[in-house]
Scaffold this active site. Structure first.
Site, PDB file in Angstrom:
ATOM      1  N   THR A  54       0.855  -1.185   0.000  1.00 23.16           N
ATOM      2  CA  THR A  54       0.000   0.000   0.000  1.00 23.16           C
ATOM      3  C   THR A  54       0.894   1.239   0.000  1.00 23.16           C
ATOM      4  OG1 THR A  54      -0.106   0.333   2.406  1.00 23.16           O
ATOM      5  CG2 THR A  54      -1.639  -1.272   1.444  1.00 23.16           C
ATOM      6  N   ARG A  55       0.281   2.421   0.130  1.00 26.56           N
ATOM      7  CA  ARG A  55       1.056   3.654   0.242  1.00 26.56           C
ATOM      8  C   ARG A  55       1.436   3.957   1.682  1.00 26.56           C
ATOM      9  NH1 ARG A  55      -2.717   7.034  -0.845  1.00 26.56           N
ATOM     10  NH2 ARG A  55      -1.468   8.900  -0.513  1.00 26.56           N
ATOM     11  N   LYS A  56       1.244   3.010   2.574  1.00 30.36           N
ATOM     12  CA  LYS A  56       1.662   3.183   3.971  1.00 30.36           C
ATOM     13  C   LYS A  56       3.160   2.890   4.081  1.00 30.36           C
ATOM     14  CE  LYS A  56      -2.931   2.173   5.803  1.00 30.36           C
ATOM     15  NZ  LYS A  56      -3.766   1.278   6.623  1.00 30.36           N
ATOM     16  N   THR A  57       3.923   3.792   3.510  1.00 31.17           N
ATOM     17  CA  THR A  57       5.372   3.638   3.453  1.00 31.17           C
ATOM     18  C   THR A  57       6.052   4.762   4.231  1.00 31.17           C
ATOM     19  OG1 THR A  57       5.394   4.886   1.376  1.00 31.17           O
ATOM     20  CG2 THR A  57       5.318   2.492   1.208  1.00 31.17           C
ATOM     21  N   THR A  79       4.754  -3.034   4.872  1.00 34.63           N
ATOM     22  CA  THR A  79       5.727  -1.943   4.911  1.00 34.63           C
ATOM     23  C   THR A  79       5.761  -1.206   6.241  1.00 34.63           C
ATOM     24  OG1 THR A  79       4.052  -0.584   3.793  1.00 34.63           O
ATOM     25  CG2 THR A  79       5.824  -1.505   2.438  1.00 34.63           C
TER      26      THR A  79
END
Length: 275
Positions: free
Chosen positions: A123-126, A262
């Site tokens: 996901t964009r949970k980086t 992530t």
């Protein structure tokens, strides 16, 4: 792409303004050694840090390969001072990325043991500034990157639906994007999922459903997708972990996205040894 500017910032952050401990004369060799088994990632990034300081590297293990405890994944030859200065940044990068790759590999293996066709996605949970490293690590572990950034896909979430309405949001965004850009709609119920398919969504995201609820929604969407006469992907997300991923894989969804890959993966333990 890993740029020289980024490596320079990483090194400046670690070295500071008055480095005394690493001011060691002469040449040396070094080895980056895995202290536990896992899936390698970030090895090229670690090598790039050393090479930026004119330390030569060899990488006997490539990103995506399984590593055993005690296995050497990178070797260095060069000035002792520069080797020691690069060490911590390189180890941190490799450990963090390999932890993500290892977690992803476990999730992929468990999910595909149930359904060989299901895909595991990040996901964009980086971490800000490290998205490229982390997304490559997901791929090294056998996963899919999902969106790299907001421009890669239109995702219509609850706030968009509240402001525009589901059908209007799909229609308006469809008119504004390239023909190659997919539109995904987050649905909170089976009825809303059916509306998303009928409105023209390419992907329907079912967020925070239990595996039992997911199975029911997937079954209920079959006829709607058949009538639409086009490929519609169904994605599941929301608190899914390595421990629970097999249950979600059994529901018939096409994609399982996992922020935990992530934001919660433990680093793989590496040690750097000189001499």
């Amino acid at each position: 792409m890993l740029t020289s500017d980024r490596i320079e910032r990483w090194l400046r952050e670690d070295v500071g303004h008055h480095d005394v401990t690493n001011d060691v004369p002469g040449e040396t060799t070094g080895r980056l050694v895995a202290k536990e088994a896992g899936t390698a990632a970030g090895i090229e990034a670690a090598a790039a840090v050393f090479e930026y300081l004119d330390v030569s590297t060899e990488t006997p293990v490539a990103d995506g390969e399984a590593v055993a405890a005690g296995e050497t994944v990178l070797r260095t030859t060069g000035p002792a001072r520069e080797t020691l200065r690069a060490e911590r940044v390189a180890v941190n990068l490799a450990g963090h990325a390999s932890g993500i790759a290892t977690e992803t590999r476990q999730a992929v293996d468990r999910a595909q043991a149930v359904d060989p066709e299901v895909r595991i996605a990040g996901t964009r949970k980086t971490t800000p500034g490290l998205r490229g490293i982390e997304k490559r690590a997901v791929v090294a572990g056998g996963g899919d990157t999902h969106r790299l950034d907001l421009s890669h896909m239109v995702m219509i979430k609850d706030n968009h639906i509240a402001e525009l309405g589901l059908e209007t949001a799909v229609e308006e965004f469809r008119e504004r994007v390239s023909f190659v850009t997919k539109i995904e709609v987050e649905a909170e119920s089976a009825a809303q999922a059916r509306r998303a398919v009928e409105a023209g969504a390419d992907i329907v995201l079912l967020d925070n459903f239990t595996p039992t609820e997911l199975s029911e929604v997937v079954d209920s969407l079959a006829e709607t997708i058949k009538v639409a006469d086009r490929k519609v992907l169904i994605e599941a997300s929301g608190g899914i972990t390595v421990e629970s991923v097999a249950d979600y894989a059994s529901t018939g969804v096409d994609i399982i996205s996992m922020g935990s890959l992530t934001h919660s993966a433990d680093s793989l333990d590496y040690s750097f040894r000189t001499g």
